[in-house]
Write a protein that holds these residues in place. Structure first.
Motif, PDB file in Angstrom:
ATOM      1  N   GLU A 176       0.811  -1.225   0.000  1.00  0.00           N
ATOM      2  CA  GLU A 176       0.000   0.000   0.000  1.00  0.00           C
ATOM      3  C   GLU A 176       0.842   1.273   0.000  1.00  0.00           C
ATOM      4  OE1 GLU A 176      -3.399   0.193   2.600  1.00  0.00           O
ATOM      5  OE2 GLU A 176      -3.488  -1.993   2.648  1.00  0.00           O
ATOM      6  N   SER A 196      -5.230  -0.355  -6.532  1.00  0.00           N
ATOM      7  CA  SER A 196      -5.703  -1.479  -5.726  1.00  0.00           C
ATOM      8  C   SER A 196      -4.534  -2.345  -5.258  1.00  0.00           C
ATOM      9  CB  SER A 196      -6.674  -2.342  -6.538  1.00  0.00           C
ATOM     10  OG  SER A 196      -7.132  -3.424  -5.763  1.00  0.00           O
ATOM     11  N   VAL A 197      -4.703  -2.927  -4.084  1.00  0.00           N
ATOM     12  CA  VAL A 197      -3.764  -3.931  -3.591  1.00  0.00           C
ATOM     13  C   VAL A 197      -4.306  -5.335  -3.864  1.00  0.00           C
ATOM     14  CG1 VAL A 197      -2.750  -2.464  -1.803  1.00  0.00           C
ATOM     15  CG2 VAL A 197      -4.735  -3.879  -1.251  1.00  0.00           C
TER      16      VAL A 197
END
Length: 71
Positions: free
Chosen positions: A11, A38-39
């Protein structure tokens, strides 16, 4: 306008990359925008399938999900 989408399992790196790109877009007056980050590779894939994306930044090794960006 070019739409950028970014996916990384870290992140912190994802946030820094997004900020860096947005800063460059502003500094050089590029008609670009980071439209999705997005992770989670599954939500990333769903977004890319259903939305216009011109440029993708993909982590080469998404360790958490055991998915590799290199084949």
């Amino acid at each position: 306008m070019l739409n950028f989408a970014l996916c990384d399992d870290n992140e912190s790196i994802l946030a820094r990359l997004s900020k860096m790109l947005e800063s460059l877009f502003i500094k050089y007056n590029f008609d670009c925008k980071v439209t999705f980050t997005s992770v989670d590779p599954n939500s990333f894939l769903a977004y890319v399938i259903n939305n216009p994306v011109d440029v993708i930044f993909l982590d080469i090794d998404l360790i958490i999900f055991i998915i590799s960006g290199v084949f």
